[in-house]
Design a protein around this motif. Structure first.
Motif, PDB file in Angstrom:
ATOM      1  N   LEU A 115       0.835  -1.210   0.000  1.00 22.47           N
ATOM      2  CA  LEU A 115       0.000   0.000   0.000  1.00 22.47           C
ATOM      3  C   LEU A 115       0.866   1.255   0.000  1.00 22.47           C
ATOM      4  CD1 LEU A 115      -2.800  -1.048   2.520  1.00 22.47           C
ATOM      5  CD2 LEU A 115      -3.020  -0.760   0.043  1.00 22.47           C
ATOM      6  N   GLY A 116       1.915   1.249   0.816  1.00 23.96           N
ATOM      7  CA  GLY A 116       2.817   2.392   0.859  1.00 23.96           C
ATOM      8  C   GLY A 116       3.469   2.651  -0.483  1.00 23.96           C
ATOM      9  N   ARG A 117       3.854   1.586  -1.171  1.00 21.27           N
ATOM     10  CA  ARG A 117       4.457   1.717  -2.506  1.00 21.27           C
ATOM     11  C   ARG A 117       3.421   2.274  -3.485  1.00 21.27           C
ATOM     12  NH1 ARG A 117       5.183  -3.123  -3.194  1.00 21.27           N
ATOM     13  NH2 ARG A 117       7.120  -3.338  -2.033  1.00 21.27           N
ATOM     14  N   ASP A 118       2.215   1.695  -3.474  1.00 19.92           N
ATOM     15  CA  ASP A 118       1.168   2.114  -4.409  1.00 19.92           C
ATOM     16  C   ASP A 118       0.739   3.563  -4.187  1.00 19.92           C
ATOM     17  OD1 ASP A 118       1.280  -0.454  -5.384  1.00 19.92           O
ATOM     18  OD2 ASP A 118      -0.615  -1.103  -4.473  1.00 19.92           O
ATOM     19  N   TRP A 119       0.712   4.006  -2.943  1.00 18.52           N
ATOM     20  CA  TRP A 119       0.266   5.364  -2.616  1.00 18.52           C
ATOM     21  C   TRP A 119       1.414   6.365  -2.570  1.00 18.52           C
ATOM     22  CZ3 TRP A 119      -3.177   3.777   2.136  1.00 18.52           C
ATOM     23  CH2 TRP A 119      -4.285   3.080   1.682  1.00 18.52           C
ATOM     24  N   GLY A 120       2.635   5.898  -2.798  1.00 13.54           N
ATOM     25  CA  GLY A 120       3.795   6.780  -2.771  1.00 13.54           C
ATOM     26  C   GLY A 120       4.153   7.265  -1.368  1.00 13.54           C
ATOM     27  N   LEU A 121       3.864   6.443  -0.359  1.00 14.21           N
ATOM     28  CA  LEU A 121       4.109   6.834   1.037  1.00 14.21           C
ATOM     29  C   LEU A 121       5.305   6.114   1.661  1.00 14.21           C
ATOM     30  CD1 LEU A 121       0.404   6.919   2.273  1.00 14.21           C
ATOM     31  CD2 LEU A 121       1.826   8.844   1.557  1.00 14.21           C
ATOM     32  N   GLY A 122       5.985   5.300   0.878  1.00 19.18           N
ATOM     33  CA  GLY A 122       7.153   4.583   1.392  1.00 19.18           C
ATOM     34  C   GLY A 122       6.829   3.147   1.757  1.00 19.18           C
ATOM     35  N   VAL A 123       7.888   2.364   1.885  1.00 22.99           N
ATOM     36  CA  VAL A 123       7.743   0.940   2.217  1.00 22.99           C
ATOM     37  C   VAL A 123       8.521   0.638   3.494  1.00 22.99           C
ATOM     38  CG1 VAL A 123       7.423   0.256  -0.194  1.00 22.99           C
ATOM     39  CG2 VAL A 123       9.712   0.258   0.793  1.00 22.99           C
ATOM     40  N   LEU A 124       8.167  -0.465   4.104  1.00 27.18           N
ATOM     41  CA  LEU A 124       8.888  -0.924   5.289  1.00 27.18           C
ATOM     42  C   LEU A 124      10.196  -1.569   4.864  1.00 27.18           C
ATOM     43  CD1 LEU A 124       5.891  -2.536   7.205  1.00 27.18           C
ATOM     44  CD2 LEU A 124       7.085  -0.420   7.790  1.00 27.18           C
ATOM     45  N   PRO A 125      11.195  -1.591   5.754  1.00 31.15           N
ATOM     46  CA  PRO A 125      12.434  -2.299   5.426  1.00 31.15           C
ATOM     47  C   PRO A 125      12.160  -3.791   5.290  1.00 31.15           C
ATOM     48  CG  PRO A 125      12.467  -1.481   7.693  1.00 31.15           C
ATOM     49  CD  PRO A 125      11.210  -0.979   7.068  1.00 31.15           C
ATOM     50  N   GLU A 126      13.057  -4.471   4.606  1.00 31.62           N
ATOM     51  CA  GLU A 126      12.925  -5.925   4.453  1.00 31.62           C
ATOM     52  C   GLU A 126      12.795  -6.583   5.823  1.00 31.62           C
ATOM     53  OE1 GLU A 126      12.586  -7.757   1.615  1.00 31.62           O
ATOM     54  OE2 GLU A 126      12.466  -5.792   0.655  1.00 31.62           O
ATOM     55  N   LEU A 127      12.011  -7.646   5.856  1.00 30.53           N
ATOM     56  CA  LEU A 127      11.836  -8.385   7.113  1.00 30.53           C
ATOM     57  C   LEU A 127      13.149  -8.998   7.582  1.00 30.53           C
ATOM     58  CD1 LEU A 127       8.530 -10.391   6.634  1.00 30.53           C
ATOM     59  CD2 LEU A 127       8.988  -8.659   8.351  1.00 30.53           C
ATOM     60  N   ASP A 128      13.338  -8.955   8.886  1.00 32.59           N
ATOM     61  CA  ASP A 128      14.452  -9.688   9.490  1.00 32.59           C
ATOM     62  C   ASP A 128      13.958 -10.239  10.830  1.00 32.59           C
ATOM     63  OD1 ASP A 128      15.133  -7.939  11.772  1.00 32.59           O
ATOM     64  OD2 ASP A 128      15.944  -6.555  10.298  1.00 32.59           O
ATOM     65  N   PRO A 129      14.672 -11.187  11.407  1.00 29.97           N
ATOM     66  CA  PRO A 129      14.191 -11.837  12.636  1.00 29.97           C
ATOM     67  C   PRO A 129      13.993 -10.883  13.816  1.00 29.97           C
ATOM     68  CG  PRO A 129      15.941 -13.136  11.640  1.00 29.97           C
ATOM     69  CD  PRO A 129      15.885 -11.839  10.882  1.00 29.97           C
ATOM     70  N   ILE A 130      14.836  -9.888  13.965  1.00 26.65           N
ATOM     71  CA  ILE A 130      14.703  -8.967  15.106  1.00 26.65           C
ATOM     72  C   ILE A 130      13.491  -8.056  14.914  1.00 26.65           C
ATOM     73  CG2 ILE A 130      15.802  -7.067  16.366  1.00 26.65           C
ATOM     74  CD1 ILE A 130      16.922  -9.870  16.991  1.00 26.65           C
ATOM     75  N   GLN A 131      13.306  -7.524  13.703  1.00 26.52           N
ATOM     76  CA  GLN A 131      12.127  -6.704  13.427  1.00 26.52           C
ATOM     77  C   GLN A 131      10.856  -7.513  13.695  1.00 26.52           C
ATOM     78  OE1 GLN A 131       9.782  -5.470   9.501  1.00 26.52           O
ATOM     79  NE2 GLN A 131      11.928  -4.888   9.399  1.00 26.52           N
TER      80      GLN A 131
END
Length: 140
Positions: free
Chosen positions: A40-56
């Motif tokens: 949604l962030g990508r589609d709306w031009g609002l940014g994306v979350l960082p890639e998933l990692d175990p700590i996140q």
């Protein structure tokens, strides 16, 4: 504000928390939430979350689990005192979300910050008025 009205606000904030954070409570559901928010962030031009990692994922699951339990408590046993503590927690969440936004977090976070701030004000403002009717014994 009358206690019955105030407890409706406490319950409404609990329902919001349950709906919004239930997906954060497990690694499998968090993956879906993460991907959906990023899309949604990508589609709306609002940014994306960082890639998933175990700590996140761990921190998302911890936050989701605690908030879900806290929401269920406020739904099953709503007390004015719960609204006071939830209001304080929302001030903290709003501050940390603002900090994250200042550090470049995806702009869709503003939507969550707005709701956090609104419920914070709704739950704390009555406590700031002299002679509030919300005072209740600490032990029900």
């Amino acid at each position: 504000m009358k206690i019955a009205s105030y407890l409706r606000v406490v319950r409404a904030s609990a329902w919001y928390d349950l709906v919004v954070t239930a997906g954060f409570a497990t690694p499998w559901t968090y993956t879906l939430v993460h991907d959906t928010l990023s899309s949604l962030g990508r589609d709306w031009g609002l940014g994306v979350l960082p890639e998933l990692d175990p700590i996140q994922t761990l921190y998302a699951n911890l936050m989701g689990s605690v908030v879900v339990v806290w929401a269920v408590l406020r739904l099953v046993r709503p007390l004015a005192l719960h609204g006071l503590f939830d209001g304080v927690a929302r001030v903290l969440f709003t501050a940390w979300q603002g900090y994250a936004l200042a550090q470049g977090a995806p702009r869709f976070l503003w939507l969550f910050l707005g709701v956090e701030a609104l419920f914070g004000v709704l739950q704390l403002a009555p406590w700031c008025r002299p002679g509030t009717e919300l005072r209740e014994p600490l032990v029900p």
